[in-house]
Design an enzyme around this catalytic site. Structure first.
Site, PDB file in Angstrom:
ATOM      1  N   TYR A   1       0.838  -1.214   0.000  1.00 60.25           N
ATOM      2  CA  TYR A   1       0.000   0.000   0.000  1.00 60.25           C
ATOM      3  C   TYR A   1       0.873   1.264   0.000  1.00 60.25           C
ATOM      4  CZ  TYR A   1      -4.208  -2.703   0.179  1.00 60.25           C
ATOM      5  OH  TYR A   1      -5.214  -3.563  -0.177  1.00 60.25           O
TER       6      TYR A   1
ATOM      7  N   HIS B   1     -14.735   2.289  -1.427  1.00 55.79           N
ATOM      8  CA  HIS B   1     -13.729   1.320  -0.978  1.00 55.79           C
ATOM      9  C   HIS B   1     -12.635   1.976  -0.147  1.00 55.79           C
ATOM     10  CE1 HIS B   1     -14.945  -1.686  -4.405  1.00 55.79           C
ATOM     11  NE2 HIS B   1     -15.833  -1.591  -3.439  1.00 55.79           N
TER      12      HIS B   1
ATOM     13  N   ASN C   1     -16.618   2.474 -21.322  1.00 50.73           N
ATOM     14  CA  ASN C   1     -15.588   1.462 -21.086  1.00 50.73           C
ATOM     15  C   ASN C   1     -15.081   0.978 -22.448  1.00 50.73           C
ATOM     16  OD1 ASN C   1     -14.160  -0.952 -20.224  1.00 50.73           O
ATOM     17  ND2 ASN C   1     -15.425  -0.927 -18.375  1.00 50.73           N
TER      18      ASN C   1
HETATM   19  P1  OAD Z   1     -11.221  -3.592 -12.735  1.00 51.66           P
HETATM   20  O1  OAD Z   1      -9.744  -3.707 -12.931  1.00 51.66           O
HETATM   21  O2  OAD Z   1     -11.971  -4.808 -12.349  1.00 51.66           O
HETATM   22  O3  OAD Z   1     -11.889  -3.031 -14.063  1.00 51.66           O
HETATM   23  C1  OAD Z   1     -11.335  -1.930 -14.742  1.00 51.66           C
HETATM   24  C2  OAD Z   1     -12.234  -1.602 -15.896  1.00 51.66           C
HETATM   25  O4  OAD Z   1     -11.750  -0.438 -16.492  1.00 51.66           O
HETATM   26  C3  OAD Z   1     -12.308  -2.688 -16.977  1.00 51.66           C
HETATM   27  O5  OAD Z   1     -13.665  -2.922 -17.297  1.00 51.66           O
HETATM   28  C4  OAD Z   1     -11.569  -2.059 -18.159  1.00 51.66           C
HETATM   29  O6  OAD Z   1     -12.101  -2.458 -19.425  1.00 51.66           O
HETATM   30  C5  OAD Z   1     -11.817  -0.599 -17.903  1.00 51.66           C
HETATM   31  N1  OAD Z   1     -10.819   0.322 -18.473  1.00 51.66           N
HETATM   32  C6  OAD Z   1      -9.513   0.103 -18.710  1.00 51.66           C
HETATM   33  N2  OAD Z   1      -8.937   1.211 -19.213  1.00 51.66           N
HETATM   34  C7  OAD Z   1      -9.911   2.166 -19.279  1.00 51.66           C
HETATM   35  C8  OAD Z   1      -9.945   3.527 -19.703  1.00 51.66           C
HETATM   36  N3  OAD Z   1      -8.851   4.151 -20.134  1.00 51.66           N
HETATM   37  N4  OAD Z   1     -11.128   4.185 -19.628  1.00 51.66           N
HETATM   38  C9  OAD Z   1     -12.236   3.568 -19.167  1.00 51.66           C
HETATM   39  N5  OAD Z   1     -12.257   2.285 -18.758  1.00 51.66           N
HETATM   40  C10 OAD Z   1     -11.117   1.589 -18.802  1.00 51.66           C
HETATM   41  O7  OAD Z   1     -11.431  -2.386 -11.692  1.00 51.66           O
HETATM   42  P2  OAD Z   1     -12.731  -2.043 -10.812  1.00 51.66           P
HETATM   43  O8  OAD Z   1     -13.967  -2.350 -11.563  1.00 51.66           O
HETATM   44  O9  OAD Z   1     -12.528  -0.686 -10.272  1.00 51.66           O
HETATM   45  O10 OAD Z   1     -11.468  -3.447  -4.790  1.00 51.66           O
HETATM   46  O11 OAD Z   1     -12.559  -3.085  -9.647  1.00 51.66           O
HETATM   47  C11 OAD Z   1     -13.463  -3.055  -8.566  1.00 51.66           C
HETATM   48  C12 OAD Z   1     -12.733  -3.383  -7.284  1.00 51.66           C
HETATM   49  O12 OAD Z   1     -12.009  -4.613  -7.425  1.00 51.66           O
HETATM   50  C13 OAD Z   1     -11.660  -2.390  -6.889  1.00 51.66           C
HETATM   51  O13 OAD Z   1     -12.170  -1.277  -6.199  1.00 51.66           O
HETATM   52  C14 OAD Z   1     -10.774  -3.213  -6.010  1.00 51.66           C
HETATM   53  C15 OAD Z   1     -10.698  -4.454  -6.860  1.00 51.66           C
HETATM   54  O14 OAD Z   1     -10.392  -5.629  -6.178  1.00 51.66           O
HETATM   55  C16 OAD Z   1     -10.827  -3.536  -3.647  1.00 51.66           C
HETATM   56  O15 OAD Z   1      -9.615  -3.414  -3.561  1.00 51.66           O
HETATM   57  C17 OAD Z   1     -11.732  -3.763  -2.489  1.00 51.66           C
END
Ligand code: OAD
Length: 258
Positions: A69, A125, A214
């Site tokens: 972290y 989060h 996305n």
């Molecule tokens: P993810 O890594 O699961 O998803 C990221 C998303 O961003 C994917 O759908 C990509 O297609 C999209 N993406 C990538 N580049 C992009 C861009 N330039 N513009 C727009 N979209 C883009 O991340 P989260 O959905 O945030 O939790 O994950 C949710 C949670 O899972 C996080 O908060 C974290 C993780 O484990 C904890 O740590 C509790």
């Protein structure tokens, strides 16, 4: 100029909206240089969530977890908000200036929305900026050596780990905004981690126009009104420009018939 990747319906709905809510995920910070979690080059492709994002992982190896972290804190300290963050801050200011309400509910812990100027942000989060004692709950400052100054307990990152509840005030505000929104945007999230991933569906059931931004449609894309395929850094500034053009009486610059 080529057609915009979003519909004229989305632009019109946003231009008319009194209440706008946005869910963001790691993708919105990708263009700032913060890695996402589940993309092929994402954090969970290299690291084990049960080691780095769970209470059991922390108790098994607190020094490793704290070091990871600290590394993430250092990463976000080096980067700056991108055009996507800036566009959301611009849209918030404009919607509020017109008497409406706007909320960003973010799954991100990087503080980049706030640094871009967004004011109504809830952190579902938690935040990398916070650390607290697992024994007595006292907040630690950034200079902590990992031991609580109040009781000597272990200090942990102020982020929500797997299996933990979301901060109730943040969740209530997000759910309330989703259930009242005229337009709901879900941006840069794979929408697989609940309950946050359920917010677009809450908004949809309550009657909002729900659009995703996305480059890769998420797991819930099929349940939404519109999927705008593109990066947040490219799509959001163009979308806000188009909404501002409507407000200025200039019509829309978007793909017709959708
Ligand atoms: P993810 O890594 O699961 O998803 C990221 C998303 O961003 C994917 O759908 C990509 O297609 C999209 N993406 C990538 N580049 C992009 C861009 N330039 N513009 C727009 N979209 C883009 O991340 P989260 O959905 O945030 O939790 O994950 C949710 C949670 O899972 C996080 O908060 C974290 C993780 O484990 C904890 O740590 C509790």
């Amino acid at each position: 100029m080529p057609d915009a990747p979003f519909s004229s319906a989305l632009v019109a709905r946003l231009a008319d909206a009194r209440r706008v809510a946005v869910l963001t995920g790691a993708g919105v910070s990708a263009e700032s240089g913060v890695p996402t979690f589940r993309d092929p080059d994402g954090i969970w492709a290299r690291m084990r969530p049960e080691e780095l994002a769970s209470v059991d992982g922390f108790l098994a190896n607190p020094d490793l977890v704290q070091a990871w972290y600290a590394h993430r804190r250092e990463t976000v300290g080096r980067v700056t908000p991108n055009a996507g963050h800036d566009a959301l801050a611009r849209l918030e200011a404009a919607v509020e200036a017109r008497g409406g309400t706007f909320l960003v509910a973010t799954q991100n812990v990087d503080g980049l929305h706030q640094r871009a100027g967004s004011r109504s942000v809830v952190e579902l989060h938690g935040s990398l900026a916070r650390q607290f004692c697992i024994a007595c709950g006292t907040d630690a400052d950034g200079e902590t050596d990992g031991t609580c100054v109040a009781c000597g307990g272990r200090v942990r990152p102020g982020v929500v780990w797997f299996g933990e509840a979301l901060p109730p005030e943040a969740w209530d505000a997000a759910e309330n905004a989703a259930s009242r929104a005229d337009v709901f945007l879900t941006v840069g999230t794979s929408a697989v981690v609940y309950p946050a991933a359920g917010l677009p569906l809450v908004a949809k059931r309550a009657g909002a126009y729900v659009a995703e931004v996305n480059p890769v449609p998420s797991d819930i894309a099929g349940a939404l009104d519109e999927v705008v395929v593109g990066t947040s850094g490219a799509v959001l500034p163009a979308l806000v420009d188009a909404v501002e053009a409507v407000w200025a009486g200039g019509g829309t610059n978007s793909a017709d018939g959708r």
